[in-house]
Design an enzyme around this catalytic site. Structure first.
Site, mmCIF file in Angstrom:
data_model
loop_
_atom_site.group_PDB
_atom_site.id
_atom_site.type_symbol
_atom_site.label_atom_id
_atom_site.label_comp_id
_atom_site.label_asym_id
_atom_site.label_seq_id
_atom_site.Cartn_x
_atom_site.Cartn_y
_atom_site.Cartn_z
ATOM 1 C CG HIS A 137 -7.132 -59.645 -5.088
ATOM 2 N ND1 HIS A 137 -7.057 -58.525 -5.879
ATOM 3 C CD2 HIS A 137 -5.980 -60.314 -5.308
ATOM 4 C CE1 HIS A 137 -5.920 -58.537 -6.554
ATOM 5 N NE2 HIS A 137 -5.241 -59.608 -6.224
HETATM 6 C C1 UD1 Z 1 -3.245 -64.318 -7.152
HETATM 7 C C2 UD1 Z 1 -1.879 -63.662 -7.288
HETATM 8 C C3 UD1 Z 1 -2.045 -62.141 -7.270
HETATM 9 C C4 UD1 Z 1 -3.057 -61.686 -8.299
HETATM 10 C C5 UD1 Z 1 -4.362 -62.442 -8.078
HETATM 11 C C6 UD1 Z 1 -5.416 -62.065 -9.080
HETATM 12 C C7 UD1 Z 1 -0.013 -64.858 -6.244
HETATM 13 C C8 UD1 Z 1 0.922 -64.862 -5.115
HETATM 14 N N1 UD1 Z 1 -1.032 -63.975 -6.160
HETATM 15 O O1 UD1 Z 1 -3.778 -63.964 -5.873
HETATM 16 O O2 UD1 Z 1 -0.802 -61.551 -7.569
HETATM 17 O O3 UD1 Z 1 -3.274 -60.302 -8.160
HETATM 18 O O4 UD1 Z 1 -4.081 -63.841 -8.185
HETATM 19 O O5 UD1 Z 1 -6.592 -62.722 -8.795
HETATM 20 O O6 UD1 Z 1 0.171 -65.608 -7.176
HETATM 21 N N2 UD1 Z 1 -9.701 -69.098 -5.234
HETATM 22 C C9 UD1 Z 1 -10.863 -69.664 -5.688
HETATM 23 N N3 UD1 Z 1 -10.939 -69.949 -7.026
HETATM 24 C C10 UD1 Z 1 -9.922 -69.705 -7.889
HETATM 25 C C11 UD1 Z 1 -8.745 -69.140 -7.397
HETATM 26 C C12 UD1 Z 1 -8.646 -68.840 -6.067
HETATM 27 O O7 UD1 Z 1 -11.784 -69.898 -4.942
HETATM 28 O O8 UD1 Z 1 -10.068 -69.983 -9.098
HETATM 29 C C13 UD1 Z 1 -9.608 -68.741 -3.793
HETATM 30 C C14 UD1 Z 1 -9.026 -69.883 -2.969
HETATM 31 O O9 UD1 Z 1 -9.614 -69.860 -1.713
HETATM 32 C C15 UD1 Z 1 -7.574 -69.498 -2.835
HETATM 33 C C16 UD1 Z 1 -7.682 -67.982 -2.755
HETATM 34 O O10 UD1 Z 1 -8.759 -67.643 -3.631
HETATM 35 O O11 UD1 Z 1 -6.949 -70.064 -1.722
HETATM 36 C C17 UD1 Z 1 -6.425 -67.263 -3.184
HETATM 37 O O12 UD1 Z 1 -6.006 -67.723 -4.482
HETATM 38 P P1 UD1 Z 1 -4.451 -67.631 -4.883
HETATM 39 O O13 UD1 Z 1 -4.272 -68.083 -6.277
HETATM 40 O O14 UD1 Z 1 -3.623 -68.256 -3.833
HETATM 41 O O15 UD1 Z 1 -4.137 -66.087 -4.769
HETATM 42 P P2 UD1 Z 1 -4.966 -64.797 -5.242
HETATM 43 O O16 UD1 Z 1 -5.389 -64.070 -4.017
HETATM 44 O O17 UD1 Z 1 -5.999 -65.114 -6.252
#
Ligand code: UD1
Length: 383
Positions: free
Chosen positions: A222
């Site tokens: 991811h």
């Molecule tokens: C975040 C953490 C990363 C961790 C990962 C585990 C940061 C900078 N990154 O990355 O260190 O390894 O979590 O999962 O904090 N989304 C959904 N549903 C959710 C959450 C996210 O659809 O419940 C999608 C959204 O499109 C969002 C994208 O995933 O924009 C990224 O989510 P985000 O929390 O920004 O970062 P992660 O890639 O999950």
């Protein structure tokens, strides 16, 4: 003493669960000197399968305060969290804010607490990848620079903090709190059935399944560095479909971000058409533990899974060029090889690791008792 602990994203939940249990035990045993504890969920992860299932399966009490931040750019996530968390701190005035790991919620709440003159304790302090392109590295550096109590998972982390000039009295080597959760749930996970896990979490888009899944590898991916550019992601997908799935079943619990990118780059149809690739929704903690226990090999860019593979002995290819967790690498006695995202390197490691057997390792103080040491350190620092 009044503590606010913060969680925001999936990898935080397995780190806070044992800490909350240690507070519960302390309160049962000490009566008058009970710790007042509030749990804040920033809402960085909000999907049921990314958040709620972990609260349920790990017995984490419902958050006392939910900030409801959700997705957005990093500045939006951090800024919105700071604005909302500042209100909480002004209302609650805790003695300590406890943050875990390295996600945006960790950084945002550490900065806000410090600006409110509230002491910060960081669980999982001192990890360094040296890679400033990783958002988590920025989060780690800033959080550690601001923290009053830095609780480290290994001695290499103590060394990193010393080199940065953190005073010795702020640093305590306590071990890896996530391994508390692993040890507490190991037996329950072992009793699960892989076939049931697959059926319960199968993505709707898949129609056919291999008859029996007894031998498989696992993939999780991811990181922006692996999934945000088509020229990086597509060759990895080619390798997985043409070479890994030609040899064995590959189980892939897929992160929402990765699924979105595969769809955006027109790769989703290819991925769903491969019969030896089993695509799952994000699985819960026990399910992932069971899959990890049974897998031939793990391909991952997750931080936590590198550590779990180390303890379970699962041969692991870390899809990154560097790691903040060097103790999980084979040269330090762990189970992982760094393979970055270049296919020739991944291929070589995959050939090598497919032949190798499980070698469980237990780094110093990864003994399932770290949460109690964290709480002891906090009580001592409180005085
Ligand atoms: C975040 C953490 C990363 C961790 C990962 C585990 C940061 C900078 N990154 O990355 O260190 O390894 O979590 O999962 O904090 N989304 C959904 N549903 C959710 C959450 C996210 O659809 O419940 C999608 C959204 O499109 C969002 C994208 O995933 O924009 C990224 O989510 P985000 O929390 O920004 O970062 P992660 O890639 O999950």
């Amino acid at each position: 003493m009044k503590i606010i602990s913060v969680v925001g994203a999936r990898p935080n939940f397995m780190k806070i669960a044992p800490f909350i249990n240690a507070i519960r035990k302390h309160n049962v045993n000490t009566g008058n000197e009970a710790i007042e504890h509030l749990l804040v969920h920033t809402g960085q992860h909000y999907d049921e399968r990314m958040s709620k299932v972990f609260f349920e399966s790990l017995g984490i009490p419902e958050a006392d305060i939910h900030l409801g931040i959700g997705s957005g750019s990093h500045a939006e996530q951090v800024g919105n969290t700071m604005i909302a968390f500042e209100k909480v701190l002004r209302e609650e005035r805790p003695d300590w804010v406890v943050v875990v790991g390295d996600v945006n919620a960790t950084l945002a709440c550490a900065v806000t607490a410090k600006k409110e003159h509230i002491r910060v304790c960081h669980i999982e302090a001192g990890l360094r990848s040296g890679d400033m392109d990783m958002p988590e590295e920025i989060n780690r550096l800033v959080t550690d620079r601001l923290s009053d109590l830095l609780l480290t998972p290994d001695r290499l982390s103590n060394e990193n903090l010393r080199k940065e000039g953190v005073p010795e009295e702020k640093i305590r080597f306590v071990g890896n709190i996530m391994i508390d959760t692993l040890e507490a749930n190991r037996q329950k996970a072992a009793a699960l059935d892989v076939g049931t896990i697959i059926r319960d979490n199968l993505l709707e888009s898949r129609t056919e399944l291999p008859d029996k899944v007894e031998s498989f590898s696992i993939l999780t991916m991811h990181r922006p560095s692996n999934v945000d550019r088509k020229e990086v992601l597509e060759p990895i997908i080619d390798f997985l479909l043409d070479e890994v799935c030609a040899r064995e079943v590959l189980i892939w619990p897929i992160h929402p971000r990765t699924r979105k990118q595969l769809e955006r780059f027109g790769l989703w149809d290819r991925v769903t058409a491969e019969p030896n690739l089993i695509l799952l929704h994000p699985v819960n903690y026990y399910e992932m533990l069971k899959l990890n226990m049974e897998a031939n090999t793990m391909l991952t860019d997750s931080g936590g899974l590198q550590e779990e593979c180390c303890v379970l002995g699962t041969p692991c290819m870390t899809l990154r060029w560097n790691t903040e967790r060097p103790i999980t690498l084979r040269e330090h006695g762990g189970a992982s090889i760094l393979v970055g995202n270049a296919v020739d390197k991944i291929r070589r490691a995959y050939k090598e690791l497919s032949q190798s057997t499980r070698k469980p390792q237990r780094p110093e103080l990864w003994d399932g008792q770290t949460a109690q040491r964290c709480l002891d350190a906090l009580l001592e620092a409180q005085g």
